[in-house]
Write an enzyme that holds these catalytic residues in place. Structure first.
Site, PDB file in Angstrom:
ATOM      1  N   ASP A  27      -4.945   3.431  -6.154  1.00  0.00           N
ATOM      2  CA  ASP A  27      -4.896   2.095  -6.750  1.00  0.00           C
ATOM      3  C   ASP A  27      -4.689   0.999  -5.706  1.00  0.00           C
ATOM      4  O   ASP A  27      -5.460   0.038  -5.627  1.00  0.00           O
ATOM      5  CB  ASP A  27      -3.788   2.024  -7.814  1.00  0.00           C
ATOM      6  N   SER A  28      -3.638   1.135  -4.897  1.00  0.00           N
ATOM      7  CA  SER A  28      -3.361   0.088  -3.908  1.00  0.00           C
ATOM      8  C   SER A  28      -4.422   0.060  -2.807  1.00  0.00           C
ATOM      9  O   SER A  28      -4.707  -1.001  -2.234  1.00  0.00           O
ATOM     10  CB  SER A  28      -1.956   0.258  -3.310  1.00  0.00           C
ATOM     11  N   CYS A  76      13.381  -1.762  -9.820  1.00  0.00           N
ATOM     12  CA  CYS A  76      12.700  -1.687  -8.524  1.00  0.00           C
ATOM     13  C   CYS A  76      11.643  -2.777  -8.394  1.00  0.00           C
ATOM     14  O   CYS A  76      11.531  -3.426  -7.349  1.00  0.00           O
ATOM     15  CB  CYS A  76      12.066  -0.310  -8.345  1.00  0.00           C
ATOM     16  N   CYS A 105      10.328   7.617  -8.413  1.00  0.00           N
ATOM     17  CA  CYS A 105       9.866   7.798  -7.036  1.00  0.00           C
ATOM     18  C   CYS A 105      10.830   8.601  -6.174  1.00  0.00           C
ATOM     19  O   CYS A 105      10.403   9.399  -5.350  1.00  0.00           O
ATOM     20  CB  CYS A 105       9.583   6.443  -6.396  1.00  0.00           C
ATOM     21  N   GLY A 161      -1.050  -2.493  -6.751  1.00  0.00           N
ATOM     22  CA  GLY A 161      -1.959  -1.723  -7.597  1.00  0.00           C
ATOM     23  C   GLY A 161      -1.517  -1.624  -9.039  1.00  0.00           C
ATOM     24  O   GLY A 161      -1.987  -0.753  -9.772  1.00  0.00           O
ATOM     25  N   GLY A 216      -1.889   5.587  -2.182  1.00  0.00           N
ATOM     26  CA  GLY A 216      -2.592   6.061  -3.370  1.00  0.00           C
ATOM     27  C   GLY A 216      -3.905   5.327  -3.570  1.00  0.00           C
ATOM     28  O   GLY A 216      -4.215   4.358  -2.868  1.00  0.00           O
ATOM     29  N   MET A 270       0.837  -1.208   0.000  1.00  0.00           N
ATOM     30  CA  MET A 270       0.000   0.000   0.000  1.00  0.00           C
ATOM     31  C   MET A 270       0.871   1.258   0.000  1.00  0.00           C
ATOM     32  O   MET A 270       1.715   1.433   0.878  1.00  0.00           O
ATOM     33  CB  MET A 270      -0.943  -0.006   1.203  1.00  0.00           C
ATOM     34  N   SER A 271       0.647   2.105  -1.000  1.00  0.00           N
ATOM     35  CA  SER A 271       1.459   3.315  -1.150  1.00  0.00           C
ATOM     36  C   SER A 271       0.783   4.550  -0.578  1.00  0.00           C
ATOM     37  O   SER A 271       1.397   5.608  -0.480  1.00  0.00           O
ATOM     38  CB  SER A 271       1.724   3.564  -2.637  1.00  0.00           C
TER      39      SER A 271
END
EC number: 2.8.1.13
Length: 377
Positions: A18-19, A103, A200, A127, A16, A13-14
């Site tokens: 999507d995740s 990454c 990032c 995501g 954001g 989970m970022s």
């Protein structure tokens, strides 16, 4: 109905949308969901502000809303050792790397996967916009996402079948507006949070300034391939093949056509420029790539020479090609049906068979129709 409650899925989970939607959907499907926030880079700015802190707060809000436990894990050392040093080394060589590909392979689906397994994960989910399918023989296939505008198979092309065995991409069959709608209807606070863009660890920072903090820049001549000096460059690492902006050259001959970077000479510290979008020095008939990798074992069964399509930058359309692999399949020569513009050493080459991403590698050199190496790196 399948009972998913005994299947643990750890979601990267970022903070954001999507995740967050991934975690929500899996929870709705009855899985035992755990959220994990990865801190891969210390992004504290000169004012002491850290975007990761804000993102982690968003993870906490979403996790509380959907009712899942969440953790934070620090991969800064792994990221520095496995991704960032590679990024700097490539720039030192005058190339233009794509750190997201590395990454994904080294951090998100290796270090994170190992950490998730230590938490008892059966699967990890992210995501990413991509799809995984298993055929009747148990082979994993990486397929493009339904949303072609968001498809991220280009960045996932170095993953192995073993990694894909443990991965879920719940957004692969959705389009972005649907994802935001799900988030809004579920009451997730991040439903309208803007998407992150760019590399990032650079974020909103000035790229030239950022790179200059880690690598010494050496100014030099900017000239045409005929030897006419057009100005001075700030350091070869700041320029990429096909670049137009930031050259500081006006028009001139050729009806005031714009100037583009057409090559670099590291030994002489010269940046070569040429006029016109259609400049012949920007067009390649073939390329060489190394560090080639197939997503599954079926790749090598195609033989060393075959037809497919290839993509050589994320936002480009894949184009028809013929590939010729070395004996051990680690290197490849790719012949384009039609000349391809601004092939850039250091970028990822990704191969497709229809909707399936079959693998990829890193571009080393490009050649014109007379087999002369372009870009003079």
């Amino acid at each position: 109905m399948t009972d998913n409650s005994k299947t643990r899925v750890v979601v990267g989970m970022s903070g954001g949308v999507d995740s967050s939607v991934v975690a929500y959907l899996l929870k709705q499907q009855g899985y035992d969901v755990v959220g994990v926030f990865m801190k891969n880079w210390d992004d504290t700015d000169e004012n002491g502000y850290c975007t990761a802190t804000e993102d982690y707060k968003d993870v906490a809000k979403v996790a509380a809303k959907i009712g899942i436990p969440y953790y934070s894990v620090n991969f800064e050392k792994e990221y520095w050792d496995r991704v960032f040093t590679y990024f700097l080394d490539e720039y030192k060589k005058g190339r233009t790397p794509n750190p997201d590909v590395i990454c994904n392979n080294e951090i998100k689906f290796k270090a994170f996967l190992d950490y998730a397994i230590s938490l008892g994960a059966d699967y990890v989910a992210t995501g990413h916009y991509a799809q995984v399918e298993r055929d009747e023989n148990g082979h994993q296939h990486l397929l493009r996402a339904t949303d072609s505008n968001k498809d991220q198979t280009y960045f996932l092309s170095q993953l192995s079948a073993e990694q894909l065995d443990r991965v879920m991409f719940p957004l692969g069959g959705m389009i972005k507006p649907e994802v935001r709608k799900v988030a809004e209807e579920a009451g997730l606070s991040v439903y309208d949070k803007k998407d992150s863009v760019g590399i990032c660890f650079i974020g909103e920072k000035n790229f030239r300034e950022f790179l200059g903090n880690y690598l010494p820049a050496k100014a030099g001549k900017m000239m045409t391939l005929d030897g006419e000096v057009k100005g001075e460059h700030a350091g070869l690492m700041y320029y990429t093949i096909g670049q137009r902006r930031g050259l500081g050259i006006g028009g001139g001959s050729k009806n005031n056509e714009p100037w583009f970077v057409v090559g670099k000479d590291l030994s002489k510290n010269i940046l070569y420029v040429g006029q016109g979008f259609e400049n012949s020095h920007l067009y390649a008939a073939s390329l060489d790539a190394s560090d080639m990798h197939f997503v599954n074992k079926l790749g090598e069964e195609r033989g060393r020479d075959f037809r497919c399509t290839a993509k050589f930058r994320y936002r480009a359309q894949d184009v028809p090609v013929t590939v010729h692999f070395s004996e051990d399949f680690s290197k490849v020569t790719v012949d384009f049906d039609d000349p391809a513009r601004a092939i850039t050493p250091g970028q990822a080459l990704v191969l497709y068979d229809g909707e399936e991403c079959i693998g990829g590698g890193i571009i080393d050199a490009a050649y014109n129709s007379e087999k002369k190496m372009l870009q003079y790196i």
